[in-house]
Design a protein around this motif. Structure first.
Motif, PDB file in Angstrom:
ATOM      1  N   GLN A 623     -97.851 -60.916  15.059  1.00  0.00           N
ATOM      2  CA  GLN A 623     -97.271 -61.624  16.201  1.00  0.00           C
ATOM      3  C   GLN A 623     -97.257 -60.745  17.440  1.00  0.00           C
ATOM      4  O   GLN A 623     -97.534 -61.202  18.557  1.00  0.00           O
ATOM      5  CB  GLN A 623     -95.856 -62.089  15.873  1.00  0.00           C
ATOM      6  CG  GLN A 623     -95.796 -63.239  14.874  1.00  0.00           C
ATOM      7  CD  GLN A 623     -94.376 -63.734  14.678  1.00  0.00           C
ATOM      8  OE1 GLN A 623     -93.586 -63.763  15.608  1.00  0.00           O
ATOM      9  NE2 GLN A 623     -94.048 -64.118  13.454  1.00  0.00           N
ATOM     10  N   SER A 624     -96.947 -59.467  17.262  1.00  0.00           N
ATOM     11  CA  SER A 624     -96.912 -58.546  18.397  1.00  0.00           C
ATOM     12  C   SER A 624     -98.298 -58.377  19.002  1.00  0.00           C
ATOM     13  O   SER A 624     -98.459 -58.405  20.235  1.00  0.00           O
ATOM     14  CB  SER A 624     -96.370 -57.183  17.960  1.00  0.00           C
ATOM     15  OG  SER A 624     -95.026 -57.278  17.564  1.00  0.00           O
ATOM     16  N   ARG A 625     -99.293 -58.198  18.147  1.00  0.00           N
ATOM     17  CA  ARG A 625    -100.652 -58.011  18.658  1.00  0.00           C
ATOM     18  C   ARG A 625    -101.157 -59.268  19.351  1.00  0.00           C
ATOM     19  O   ARG A 625    -101.751 -59.192  20.433  1.00  0.00           O
ATOM     20  CB  ARG A 625    -101.586 -57.617  17.511  1.00  0.00           C
ATOM     21  CG  ARG A 625    -103.045 -57.400  17.950  1.00  0.00           C
ATOM     22  CD  ARG A 625    -103.164 -56.303  18.979  1.00  0.00           C
ATOM     23  NE  ARG A 625    -104.504 -56.243  19.567  1.00  0.00           N
ATOM     24  CZ  ARG A 625    -104.750 -55.887  20.814  1.00  0.00           C
ATOM     25  NH1 ARG A 625    -103.772 -55.553  21.635  1.00  0.00           N
ATOM     26  NH2 ARG A 625    -105.983 -55.858  21.275  1.00  0.00           N
ATOM     27  N   MET A 626    -100.911 -60.426  18.764  1.00  0.00           N
ATOM     28  CA  MET A 626    -101.363 -61.679  19.386  1.00  0.00           C
ATOM     29  C   MET A 626    -100.658 -61.902  20.719  1.00  0.00           C
ATOM     30  O   MET A 626    -101.269 -62.363  21.693  1.00  0.00           O
ATOM     31  CB  MET A 626    -101.101 -62.856  18.445  1.00  0.00           C
ATOM     32  CG  MET A 626    -102.020 -62.891  17.238  1.00  0.00           C
ATOM     33  SD  MET A 626    -103.765 -63.025  17.700  1.00  0.00           S
ATOM     34  CE  MET A 626    -104.512 -62.998  16.063  1.00  0.00           C
ATOM     35  N   GLY A 627     -99.376 -61.605  20.781  1.00  0.00           N
ATOM     36  CA  GLY A 627     -98.657 -61.750  22.040  1.00  0.00           C
ATOM     37  C   GLY A 627     -99.218 -60.848  23.121  1.00  0.00           C
ATOM     38  O   GLY A 627     -99.340 -61.245  24.288  1.00  0.00           O
ATOM     39  N   GLN A 628     -99.572 -59.630  22.748  1.00  0.00           N
ATOM     40  CA  GLN A 628    -100.147 -58.694  23.712  1.00  0.00           C
ATOM     41  C   GLN A 628    -101.509 -59.190  24.198  1.00  0.00           C
ATOM     42  O   GLN A 628    -101.822 -59.102  25.386  1.00  0.00           O
ATOM     43  CB  GLN A 628    -100.280 -57.311  23.091  1.00  0.00           C
ATOM     44  CG  GLN A 628    -100.928 -56.271  23.991  1.00  0.00           C
ATOM     45  CD  GLN A 628    -100.106 -55.971  25.233  1.00  0.00           C
ATOM     46  OE1 GLN A 628     -98.891 -56.086  25.197  1.00  0.00           O
ATOM     47  NE2 GLN A 628    -100.767 -55.607  26.317  1.00  0.00           N
ATOM     48  N   ILE A 629    -102.313 -59.718  23.293  1.00  0.00           N
ATOM     49  CA  ILE A 629    -103.632 -60.236  23.682  1.00  0.00           C
ATOM     50  C   ILE A 629    -103.470 -61.384  24.666  1.00  0.00           C
ATOM     51  O   ILE A 629    -104.194 -61.474  25.672  1.00  0.00           O
ATOM     52  CB  ILE A 629    -104.419 -60.688  22.434  1.00  0.00           C
ATOM     53  CG1 ILE A 629    -104.803 -59.464  21.581  1.00  0.00           C
ATOM     54  CG2 ILE A 629    -105.679 -61.456  22.842  1.00  0.00           C
ATOM     55  CD1 ILE A 629    -105.422 -59.823  20.251  1.00  0.00           C
ATOM     56  N   ASP A 630    -102.490 -62.278  24.391  1.00  0.00           N
ATOM     57  CA  ASP A 630    -102.260 -63.409  25.293  1.00  0.00           C
ATOM     58  C   ASP A 630    -101.843 -62.928  26.686  1.00  0.00           C
ATOM     59  O   ASP A 630    -102.217 -63.523  27.697  1.00  0.00           O
ATOM     60  CB  ASP A 630    -101.165 -64.322  24.730  1.00  0.00           C
ATOM     61  CG  ASP A 630    -101.667 -65.170  23.560  1.00  0.00           C
ATOM     62  OD1 ASP A 630    -102.902 -65.226  23.358  1.00  0.00           O
ATOM     63  OD2 ASP A 630    -100.831 -65.760  22.855  1.00  0.00           O
ATOM     64  N   GLN A 631    -101.067 -61.846  26.736  1.00  0.00           N
ATOM     65  CA  GLN A 631    -100.630 -61.322  28.023  1.00  0.00           C
ATOM     66  C   GLN A 631    -101.741 -60.563  28.729  1.00  0.00           C
ATOM     67  O   GLN A 631    -101.845 -60.581  29.955  1.00  0.00           O
ATOM     68  CB  GLN A 631     -99.430 -60.384  27.828  1.00  0.00           C
ATOM     69  CG  GLN A 631     -98.137 -61.083  27.465  1.00  0.00           C
ATOM     70  CD  GLN A 631     -97.489 -61.741  28.675  1.00  0.00           C
ATOM     71  OE1 GLN A 631     -97.972 -61.609  29.799  1.00  0.00           O
ATOM     72  NE2 GLN A 631     -96.418 -62.470  28.442  1.00  0.00           N
ATOM     73  N   GLN A 632    -102.565 -59.907  27.953  1.00  0.00           N
ATOM     74  CA  GLN A 632    -103.546 -58.994  28.542  1.00  0.00           C
ATOM     75  C   GLN A 632    -104.789 -59.708  29.054  1.00  0.00           C
ATOM     76  O   GLN A 632    -105.385 -59.290  30.051  1.00  0.00           O
ATOM     77  CB  GLN A 632    -103.940 -57.944  27.502  1.00  0.00           C
ATOM     78  CG  GLN A 632    -104.688 -56.752  28.066  1.00  0.00           C
ATOM     79  CD  GLN A 632    -104.820 -55.648  27.039  1.00  0.00           C
ATOM     80  OE1 GLN A 632    -104.373 -55.763  25.906  1.00  0.00           O
ATOM     81  NE2 GLN A 632    -105.445 -54.553  27.443  1.00  0.00           N
ATOM     82  N   TYR A 633    -105.174 -60.787  28.363  1.00  0.00           N
ATOM     83  CA  TYR A 633    -106.416 -61.458  28.727  1.00  0.00           C
ATOM     84  C   TYR A 633    -106.172 -62.951  28.986  1.00  0.00           C
ATOM     85  O   TYR A 633    -105.289 -63.567  28.374  1.00  0.00           O
ATOM     86  CB  TYR A 633    -107.451 -61.320  27.611  1.00  0.00           C
ATOM     87  CG  TYR A 633    -107.743 -59.894  27.216  1.00  0.00           C
ATOM     88  CD1 TYR A 633    -108.429 -59.040  28.071  1.00  0.00           C
ATOM     89  CD2 TYR A 633    -107.334 -59.397  25.982  1.00  0.00           C
ATOM     90  CE1 TYR A 633    -108.692 -57.727  27.711  1.00  0.00           C
ATOM     91  CE2 TYR A 633    -107.600 -58.087  25.608  1.00  0.00           C
ATOM     92  CZ  TYR A 633    -108.274 -57.262  26.479  1.00  0.00           C
ATOM     93  OH  TYR A 633    -108.537 -55.972  26.122  1.00  0.00           O
ATOM     94  N   GLU A 634    -106.975 -63.492  29.820  1.00  0.00           N
ATOM     95  CA  GLU A 634    -106.891 -64.929  30.101  1.00  0.00           C
ATOM     96  C   GLU A 634    -107.342 -65.722  28.884  1.00  0.00           C
ATOM     97  O   GLU A 634    -108.355 -65.393  28.253  1.00  0.00           O
ATOM     98  CB  GLU A 634    -107.774 -65.255  31.305  1.00  0.00           C
ATOM     99  CG  GLU A 634    -107.721 -66.707  31.728  1.00  0.00           C
ATOM    100  CD  GLU A 634    -108.617 -66.979  32.923  1.00  0.00           C
ATOM    101  OE1 GLU A 634    -108.847 -68.162  33.220  1.00  0.00           O
ATOM    102  OE2 GLU A 634    -109.089 -66.001  33.541  1.00  0.00           O
ATOM    103  N   ILE A 635    -106.568 -66.771  28.534  1.00  0.00           N
ATOM    104  CA  ILE A 635    -106.896 -67.611  27.377  1.00  0.00           C
ATOM    105  C   ILE A 635    -108.306 -68.171  27.537  1.00  0.00           C
ATOM    106  O   ILE A 635    -108.715 -68.608  28.621  1.00  0.00           O
ATOM    107  CB  ILE A 635    -105.886 -68.764  27.232  1.00  0.00           C
ATOM    108  CG1 ILE A 635    -104.466 -68.216  27.082  1.00  0.00           C
ATOM    109  CG2 ILE A 635    -106.243 -69.652  26.045  1.00  0.00           C
ATOM    110  CD1 ILE A 635    -104.247 -67.394  25.845  1.00  0.00           C
TER     111      ILE A 635
END
Length: 780
Positions: A623-635
């Motif tokens: 969950q932490s990694r997925m949340g970071q990916i969502d914040q870091q890159y545009e969907i």
């Protein structure tokens, strides 16, 4: 280079005979020398020769008489060298014979090349086998003893052969007259000779030819761990000598081509020089104690070359990036370095990079090992701590007196707070030509790794053990509090995330103890926990009696730290792999043993608790990694999809894992991640797990196929595969040899179903928000 079988089967009768013959020769020469001195030379001295006889014949007689004395000296030296070499060879051979004879009684086989293995492999033992069952520690002890014996023979061979060649010499008309009363004396003489040869090459500075640099490197490598050579060289060059030499090498203005055309030679030289000085610092002679004090004193002084003027600390720190430096010297050096920086920055009023601007000239190139140019002395010092765990642990657990000259005040600095929070690390020019803070934080991570694990950060994985102490744990508590308190500390310190991942993996057992808690702030271990604290090698509580039943971290701090580190791609991979193998090891320890009864009638409580905590922990990571990916890159961006696709690659970190002696070392891309296991003995489930294959999205799809998918769909699939991979410990346990097919099927179905049901239950912990920093409207 002698090998095991050559030492074991060495025929020493010829060498013994040679010792006898040379002893007889010495006796004869003693008599001959006496006759030559009292007879031949005595009569010549008394003769009243005049004219040409007085100038030629008398001198000739004296020289001839002297040769008998030199012959005796040389013969005695040869006898002494052969005598001591024969003694050393005999001792090494006897030790190997003893080891070979004792090995079968310990259940160990030693083959003709000295390779150690089971006498009877566990898989081939009969059911009623009651013979010796060697553990990993027994094999390590045997390998170490074999190596020590072979090394002893090789050392004697090297010294003796060089001494004998030197005694014979190149002058066929004269005896050498060199005197060695023992092999040890010859060794010291050779060290002194090599140290002086290195000094002569050192004096050439950057005017040395590439071939001369090669010779200097060869001398260093040949004497790398020789304390006598190291001390002789360090003292002959002097405290400032090394600094002046290295500063001169890094001066780009003097026309030398070494740094342009032969960077590889300077990289090797920096490594060898560092290793030599490291060895020298372990000497406690008055001369070396003064040398160490003078090095620290010179740290705040400029080292002037033709075009540069780096400070002594800047130069010396680059000569401690490798090697086992003396712990006290490193701590004293670090204290002196910090005190100097604080004075130069007016107690922190100025940024650290202002402290290390050179007074005159351009910047020096002080580091040839890559990563940075070496202008920030804290980087090299941190690398030094990274290779010296005890010094690193002491340093981060201590306080520094900022005004040592003033005994009346109490102005102290906490080095852990200073380096992890307060110091604004300067940007350095990296190998790509970019200015970045990554070299500094990367080195800080290395120092913290050694301080928390008790091993050099880049230690050879083979033979590693869990050596954590109370002092190591004290540093880890600080790390968890600092980096779990706010994600910004990790995200604003580029290059430290992989070290945080390794530290988290090294304490994954303690994190599991914390995550079992219902209460976020409780420091008391759950009763009858399957994650109970494992004692040290002496059977004592590893981190002291106070932590036998209490926790290093409460649940809240554990969740915050692990979820923050798992936001990083590297941290997520390291922690996920560590959690899987640790969970499996706990299953080996607390779950019913394979074949211990019908699976449906066994108590699986501890097994289910173990798998539940493992599943919940994986859920936190994912969950932490997925949340970071969502914040870091545009969907739906290419970067987002690729990052999601890589989240299941952590399974590769377990490939090639080596598990023995209570630890596992993940080497499949993880760079030697150390993971504590639940027991000294590696169980069948861990062995099964290492051989299992797991789902990996990156292998399932080509890059083009990944980019065609929707980000949300891909994320759902990645989370599903992450869940499936979290089932591996239960599957490995069920597939361990010893279960019937029916029992294995029941266990796999029962345990994996339980994990699937529990994975989404993360106890309502509020995970730290994924960290991001927006600049110019872009997410960083």
């Amino acid at each position: 280079m002698l090998k095991f079988d050559q030492v074991l089967h060495a025929h020493l009768s010829g060498l013994k005979e040679a010792v006898t013959v040379w002893s007889e020769t010495v006796s004869k020469l003693e008599k001959t020398k006496e006759k030559a001195e009292t007879g031949l030379q005595g009569k010549a001295d008394k003769a009243d020769w005049k004219g040409e006889n007085a100038g030629v014949t008398q001198a000739f007689v004296r020289k001839t008489a002297k040769e008998f004395g030199d012959a005796l000296t040389e013969a005695s030296s040869i006898r002494n060298i052969l005598r001591d070499a024969e003694s050393e060879f005999t001792a090494a051979k006897t030790e190997l014979e003893k080891l070979v004879a004792e090995a079968p009684g310990k259940g160990i086989r030693i083959d003709q090349d000295g390779v150690v293995s089971y006498l009877i492999h566990p898989d081939r033992r009969a059911k009623d086998y009651d013979g010796p069952k060697p553990e990993q520690a027994d094999f390590e002890a045997m390998r170490s003893a074999i190596k020590a014996a072979v090394d002893r023979a090789n050392n004697a061979d090297d010294v003796a052969s060089r001494a004998l060649r030197g005694l014979v010499g190149s002058d066929k008309m004269n005896f050498s007259g060199t005197s060695y009363d023992s092999l040890k004396a010859a060794s010291k003489a050779q060290d002194a000779e090599d140290a002086h040869a290195a000094y002569e090459l050192y004096k050439k500075g950057d005017e040395a030819t590439p071939e001369e640099i090669d010779k200097l490197n060869a001398l260093f490598k040949a004497n790398q761990k020789d304390p006598y050579f190291a001390e002789k060289f360090a003292l002959e060059v002097g405290p400032k000598g090394s600094m002046e030499y290295w500063a001169d090498m890094g001066d780009p203005s003097d026309g030398s081509r070494l740094g342009v055309d032969h960077r590889d030679k300077l990289k090797e030289l920096q490594t060898n020089w560092s290793l030599t000085l490291a060895t020298a610092t372990h000497s406690t002679s008055p001369e070396m104690e003064q040398w160490k004090a003078d090095v620290i004193k010179a740290g705040s002084e400029p080292i002037q070359t033709r075009g540069t003027s780096p400070y002594g600390f800047q130069v010396m720190s680059n000569l401690m990036r490798v090697g086992d430096y003396d712990d006290k010297f490193l701590k004293d050096y670090g204290n002196g370095l910090v005190v100097t920086e604080r004075k130069m920055t007016h107690d922190g009023a100025l940024p650290a990079n202002r402290a290390w601007h050179q007074i005159t000239g351009g910047p020096s190139h002080l580091n040839w090992m890559g990563g940075d140019l070496g202008n920030d002395p804290m980087i090299g010092f941190m690398e030094g701590l990274g290779h010296n765990p005890k010094a690193s642990t002491d340093f981060f657990n201590s306080s520094i007196d900022l005004t040592p000259e003033n005994t009346k005040d109490d102005k102290k600095l906490d080095p852990f707070d200073y380096f992890t929070k307060d110091r604004d690390w300067p940007e350095e020019l990296n190998d790509k030509g970019d200015r970045t803070k990554e070299p500094g934080y990367n080195a800080l991570g290395h120092a913290l790794e050694s301080a928390t694990t008790g091993h050099p950060y880049d230690a050879d994985p083979e033979g590693l053990k869990d050596v954590r102490t109370k002092e190591n744990a004290e540093v880890m508590q600080k790390v968890v509090e600092r980096y779990g308190d706010d994600p910004k500390y990790m995200h604003q310190q580029p290059g430290i995330d992989d070290s945080l991942g390794k530290m988290g993996a090294a304490y994954i057992d303690e994190f599991n103890r914390s995550l079992e808690q219902e209460n976020a702030t409780s420091m008391q271990e759950m009763p009858d926990s399957p994650f109970g604290a494992r004692p040290d090698a002496k059977g004592e509580p590893r981190f002291g009696a106070e932590f036998e039943n209490s926790l290093l971290f409460n649940r809240g701090d554990a969740v915050n730290f692990l979820s923050t580190v798992a936001q990083s791609e590297t941290g997520h991979a390291q922690l996920s792999a560590a959690q899987t193998i640790y969970t499996t090891s706990v299953m080996d320890e607390v779950a019913p043993k394979p074949g211990s009864g019908p699976a449906r009638e066994l108590d699986l409580t501890d097994a289910k608790t173990t798998l539940r905590i493992g599943a919940e922990t994986h859920s936190i990571f994912d969950q932490s990694r997925m949340g970071q990916i969502d914040q870091q890159y545009e969907i739906d961006s290419e970067e987002h999809k690729k990052a999601v696709g890589r989240t299941t690659e952590w399974v590769k970190f377990g490939v090639g894992a080596a598990a023995a002696g209570g630890v596992a070392v993940l080497t499949g891309g993880a760079g030697g991640v150390l993971v504590p296991l639940a027991a000294e003995t590696v169980g069948g489930a861990v062995t099964t797990l290492i051989g299992m294959e797991a789902d990996d999205i990156a292998e399932k799809y080509s890059e083009d196929e990944i980019l065609k998918k929707k980000s949300d769909d891909l994320k759902d699939e990645a989370l599903d595969k992450g869940r499936n991979n979290a089932l591996m410990p239960g599957q490995a346990y069920a597939r361990t040899p010893g279960w019937s097919r029916d029992d294995a099927n029941y266990l796999e179905e029962e345990l994996t179903k339980y994990v699937k049901d529990s994975r989404g239950h993360v106890r309502d912990d509020s995970l730290p928000d994924p960290y991001n920093e927006k600049k110019d409207g872009k997410v960083r």
